[in-house]
Enzyme design. Structure first.
Site, PDB file in Angstrom:
ATOM      1  N   LYS A   1      -2.180  -6.762 -24.075  1.00 51.65           N
ATOM      2  CA  LYS A   1      -2.106  -5.406 -24.621  1.00 51.65           C
ATOM      3  C   LYS A   1      -1.710  -5.454 -26.101  1.00 51.65           C
ATOM      4  CE  LYS A   1       0.666  -1.921 -22.911  1.00 51.65           C
ATOM      5  NZ  LYS A   1       1.522  -1.484 -21.796  1.00 51.65           N
TER       6      LYS A   1
ATOM      7  N   LYS B   1      -4.945   4.357  -7.117  1.00 51.95           N
ATOM      8  CA  LYS B   1      -3.848   3.834  -6.306  1.00 51.95           C
ATOM      9  C   LYS B   1      -2.558   4.615  -6.571  1.00 51.95           C
ATOM     10  CE  LYS B   1      -0.787  -0.072  -5.903  1.00 51.95           C
ATOM     11  NZ  LYS B   1      -0.261  -1.318  -6.373  1.00 51.95           N
TER      12      LYS B   1
ATOM     13  N   LYS C   1       3.776   4.659  -9.433  1.00 49.17           N
ATOM     14  CA  LYS C   1       4.647   5.305 -10.412  1.00 49.17           C
ATOM     15  C   LYS C   1       4.016   5.277 -11.796  1.00 49.17           C
ATOM     16  CE  LYS C   1       8.186   3.124 -10.969  1.00 49.17           C
ATOM     17  NZ  LYS C   1       8.908   2.049 -10.456  1.00 49.17           N
TER      18      LYS C   1
END
Ligand code: TRP
Length: 446
Positions: A123, A207, A210
């Protein structure tokens, strides 16, 4: 080293307390692991991985809250702390100590390849940032801490989601390296992925997680549960039009709670054009049917945090009855030793010592409910018999002292042991020496 076939299967489950448990956690882990924990021949370890939580959560109040919520959820879902070993990672100081031992046999290159760390790296690189931006050494070391969780209790099976499989493989690798270097101490763990417990989709169809902010809390009040279910994304088909079960998050969530007949009923309703409002009502009622009794227990537990604290501390004592003597043995194995206890013969050790060695057996006597141990010789004959202890950890502590100080401990521990004659004392001393030597035999001694 293969365990004997009669030994119970040790299953270990950890959850990181970093948020509020949701239906995805329940369907994907909690429900299954609680059921498995009552299966015959299974010895279960359940723990709250709060050291792990520090890696991603830097809000102390949230860690405390989440630890309480997850502990209460497990108990509400039927976890029996009498039957399993239920504890909090940070109550077991042997775990961070073992983490260090494992750190020293883990290649840095292995950790470089860990998914969680690599994802952050990729990232950063994609953004043109420094590759290590926002990467703590804690994130990098995550798999080693997890390895210590697993190896500390010599777990055979670790039920995990697919994203955690790599960590179990790393733990296996650490065990192998340590065993190779210091002798057979660790059981090699296996990941257990149950494909029947599919991942649950969340409100938006991805999915339930959180990190996607699409979760339905497991123990939300009824009205809130209903509201959340109403917000599950569906297509725009009107009542009367047939609906697709394929790719329907609502259908999949229903299926995770319903039996085959109920699922078939909803499949038919879809084909017959049930309206989305009605389908959501069916889903709400089905989930609530299963969750309502658990929710009542959960609420009672959440109102008594002192009781949960007490349960966890009792669990920690039970866990430490294993971890303390085991760590004593590991400290000795790596060379952190009592300097007065003499040096082992290292590479000169005879293979015969390894083949069959004395062992400690801990047990609880049904008749008086007390905890005992005995020392057996290589053929399984009892050499030393303890008196009864009121807790397993007292027995464990006494074993640890015997392992550490060997024959020298017999006099100081006399009150805890059945008396020995001269011949017995000699045999016990020899066995303790042999045991210490067997656990420290290095690879060139084999
Ligand atoms: N890493 C796991 C998770 O986030 C939690 C965990 C920590 C764990 N230590 C463990 C799971 C040991 C199984 C075994 O889901």
């Amino acid at each position: 080293m293969a365990s004997s076939s009669s030994a119970p299967l040790r299953v270990l489950t950890g959850i990181t307390p970093s948020g509020t448990p949701h239906l995805g956690n329940y369907v994907g882990s909690i429900r299954h692991s609680v059921r498995q924990s009552v299966a015959p021949g299974v010895e279960s370890f359940f723990f709250l991985a709060d050291y792990h939580a520090l890696i991603k959560v830097q809000e102390p109040a949230r860690i405390q809250r989440s630890t309480l919520e997850i502990a209460a959820s497990w108990l509400a879902c039927g976890l029996d702390p009498e039957r399993v070993t239920f504890y909090r990672q940070s109550d077991i100081p042997e775990i961070p100590e073992l983490t260090w031992f494992l750190t020293c046999v883990t290649g840095k290159g292995v950790l470089n390849r860990a998914h969680a760390y690599k994802a952050q790296l990729d990232k950063n690189i994609a953004k043109g940032d420094d590759p290590d931006a926002d990467v703590t050494a804690g994130l990098f070391m995550y798999p080693v801490l997890m390895g210590a969780d697993i190896l500390m209790f010599n777990a055979h099976k670790v039920p995990v989601g697919r994203d955690q499989v790599q960590h179990i493989e790393m733990a296996r690798d650490m065990a192998q390296r340590f065993n190779h270097q210091y002798g057979e101490h660790f059981t090699l763990p296996d990941a257990e992925i149950d494909d029947a417990v599919a991942t649950l989709p969340g409100l938006d169809g991805r999915k339930m997680s959180k990190s996607y902010n699409n979760t339905i809390p497991l123990f939300a009040p009824r009205a809130y549960l209903q509201k959340q279910i109403a917000s599950i994304v569906t297509d725009s088909r009107a009542p009367g039009e047939p609906k697709d079960t394929e790719g329907s998050a609502l259908f999949q969530i229903y299926q995770a709670f319903a039996d085959a007949d109920e699922t078939e009923m909803l499949r038919k309703a879809y084909a017959d054009g049930i309206g989305w409002g009605d389908a959501k009502q069916l889903l709400f009622e089905r989930i609530d049917l299963e969750v309502a009794p658990l929710r009542a227990r959960y609420e009672a537990l959440m109102n008594d945090p002192a009781e949960i604290e007490r349960i966890l501390l009792v669990g920690a004592e039970k866990a430490r009855a294993l971890s303390k003597p085991f760590l004593t043995r590991l400290r000795h194995a790596v060379g952190l030793r009592n300097l007065a206890a003499g040096k082992d013969k290292g590479g000169a050790g005879k293979a015969a010592h390894k083949a069959a060695k004395p062992s400690f057996k801990q047990y609880r006597e049904r008749a008086d409910g007390l905890f005992y141990f005995k020392l057996l010789d290589a053929r399984g004959e009892t050499l030393l018999q303890s008196r009864g202890f009121t807790s397993p950890q007292e027995a464990g502590r006494t074993i640890a002292v015997l392992q550490e100080q060997r024959g020298a401990a017999l006099a100081t521990l006399a009150a805890q042991l059945e008396p020995l004659d001269t011949e017995g004392t000699r045999a016990v001393t020899e066995a303790l020496e042999a045991l210490a030597e067997a656990t420290t035999t290095t690879t060139d001694g084999r």
